[in-house]
Design an enzyme around this catalytic site. Structure first.
Site, short mmCIF file in Angstrom:
data_model
loop_
_atom_site.label_atom_id
_atom_site.label_comp_id
_atom_site.label_asym_id
_atom_site.label_seq_id
_atom_site.Cartn_x
_atom_site.Cartn_y
_atom_site.Cartn_z
N LYS A 77 0.83 -1.20 0.00
CA LYS A 77 0.00 0.00 0.00
C LYS A 77 0.87 1.25 0.00
O LYS A 77 1.85 1.35 0.74
CB LYS A 77 -0.89 -0.03 1.24
CG LYS A 77 -2.12 0.83 1.13
CD LYS A 77 -3.07 0.55 2.30
CE LYS A 77 -4.25 1.47 2.20
NZ LYS A 77 -4.41 2.47 3.15
N SER A 130 0.31 -1.47 -14.68
CA SER A 130 -1.07 -1.34 -15.14
C SER A 130 -1.59 -2.64 -15.72
O SER A 130 -0.85 -3.40 -16.32
CB SER A 130 -1.14 -0.24 -16.20
OG SER A 130 -2.47 -0.10 -16.64
N HIS A 187 -1.70 8.29 -16.39
CA HIS A 187 -2.43 7.17 -17.01
C HIS A 187 -3.74 6.92 -16.25
O HIS A 187 -4.81 6.78 -16.85
CB HIS A 187 -1.51 5.93 -16.98
CG HIS A 187 -2.19 4.61 -17.17
ND1 HIS A 187 -2.93 4.00 -16.19
CD2 HIS A 187 -2.21 3.76 -18.23
CE1 HIS A 187 -3.39 2.85 -16.64
NE2 HIS A 187 -2.97 2.68 -17.86
N ASN A 188 -3.68 6.89 -14.92
CA ASN A 188 -4.89 6.68 -14.13
C ASN A 188 -5.85 7.86 -14.24
O ASN A 188 -7.07 7.68 -14.28
CB ASN A 188 -4.53 6.45 -12.65
CG ASN A 188 -3.98 5.05 -12.41
OD1 ASN A 188 -3.54 4.37 -13.34
ND2 ASN A 188 -3.99 4.61 -11.16
N GLU A 191 -7.70 7.51 -17.33
CA GLU A 191 -8.70 6.45 -17.15
C GLU A 191 -9.94 7.00 -16.42
O GLU A 191 -11.07 6.65 -16.76
CB GLU A 191 -8.08 5.29 -16.35
CG GLU A 191 -8.92 4.04 -16.37
CD GLU A 191 -8.19 2.85 -15.76
OE1 GLU A 191 -8.33 1.74 -16.30
OE2 GLU A 191 -7.50 3.02 -14.73
#
Length: 321
Positions: A77, A130, A187-188, A191
């Site tokens: 995490k 990813s 990238h996220n 998305e």
């Protein structure tokens, strides 16, 4: 004396386990460690059984099980846990060893860790991973950044475990210090924008055309055979076909309209704002999630504020689609 492994992995949640199995399937021997020893033992006795995987009970034993220069990867995490593990692992590493963080760490944290460890002669890599659970097992897209020298050491493993497209591995060196995690963050964020556009297309089709879940499933499945072909469009079509086991209704019609977020979309937005870059689609996506998470306030507001009237549509249905 335990067998010396090609690479080691710390953190056996689903992503970690799947990456280990991926590495092993490509011919690499892997040492594994998890803070809870029972998790390590269970993995070794089940999914890792009969494979060239070495379970270890302590960090010392884990580091001792690695071939030099040692390559150790963390799948834990983001935030404090990463600093804690680095604090335990770094004193046991030697100059020229490589430490990799494959979690969704904030790039600023990666920059700080990179400079701290580089000063001790340890190569630090912040790597975006990813593709989710399935990608981790069958071939993720990898975005390593940090020590260029460290990347050269891990490249033979990373390029082999990455997804392969037309004979080219989905793994490239992204640049110094926090570059890998920065690319993963953006990238996220993209998305998030993609998912928001899908949500808005769904809302228009449902509210303006009054389409049922089965019609929506067919439309998205059709879109997925053309220029829009993508993982997100594909799973959206599948979602519309899912039924709620309790009511028998389409799941999308009964599920709570409340979304959480892990932070990467918000970080993308903050980074863009600080550099005066406009990313209005991602901004709208982050704000939509924030609003959706405040369900109680929305319910209260709906009793006071007038509702927008749903438009009646008299044009060509297929053209709108």
């Amino acid at each position: 004396m335990t067998m010396q492994s090609d690479i080691g992995l710390i953190g056996l949640a689903v992503m970690g386990e799947n990456l280990v199995l991926n590495m092993e399937s490509k011919g690499f021997s892997v040492a594994v460690f998890n803070r809870t020893t029972a998790v390590t033992e269970k993995f070794a006795a089940t999914r890792g059984k009969g494979k060239i995987i070495t379970p270890t009970k302590t960090i010392e034993e884990f580091i001792g099980a690695l071939k030099r220069p040692r390559k150790a990867m963390m799948m834990i995490k983001a935030g404090k846990p990463v600093d804690q593990v680095i604090g335990e692992v770094a004193p046991l590493l030697e100059k020229g060893d490589v430490l990799i963080d494959g979690g969704n760490s904030l790039f600023i944290d990666t920059q700080r860790r990179f400079h701290e460890l580089e000063g001790k002669g340890i190569h630090y890599i912040g790597c975006g991973v990813s593709g989710g659970e399935e990608g981790a097992l069958k071939g993720p897209s990898l975005m390593p950044g940090g020590s260029g020298e460290g990347y050269e050491i891990i490249a033979p493993i990373f390029r082999k475990i990455a997804a392969q497209v037309d004979g080219e591995p989905c793994c490239r060196y992204m640049g110094p210090d926090g570059a890998g995690h920065y690319v993963k963050m953006v990238h996220n964020g993209i998305e998030y924008g993609d998912m928001q556009l899908i949500c808005e297309a769904y809302a228009i089709l449902k509210n303006v055309l009054g389409l049922e879940a089965k019609d929506l499933a067919d439309i998205f499945a059709h879109w997925n055979r053309g220029a829009l072909e993508s993982y997100l469009i594909e799973i959206t079509a599948e979602i519309f076909r899912k039924r709620d086991p309790d009511t028998g209704k389409p799941l999308v019609d009964v599920i709570l309209d409340k979304a959480g977020q892990k932070g990467t979309g918000l970080w993308t937005l903050q980074s863009a704002l600080s550099q005066s870059v406009v990313i209005s689609t991602i901004n709208a996506a982050v704000e939509a999630r924030v609003i959706s998470s405040r369900k109680e306030e929305r319910v209260a507001a709906s009793k006071i504020l007038p509702q927008p009237q749903l438009p009646t549509f008299s044009g060509n249905r297929d053209e709108l689609i």
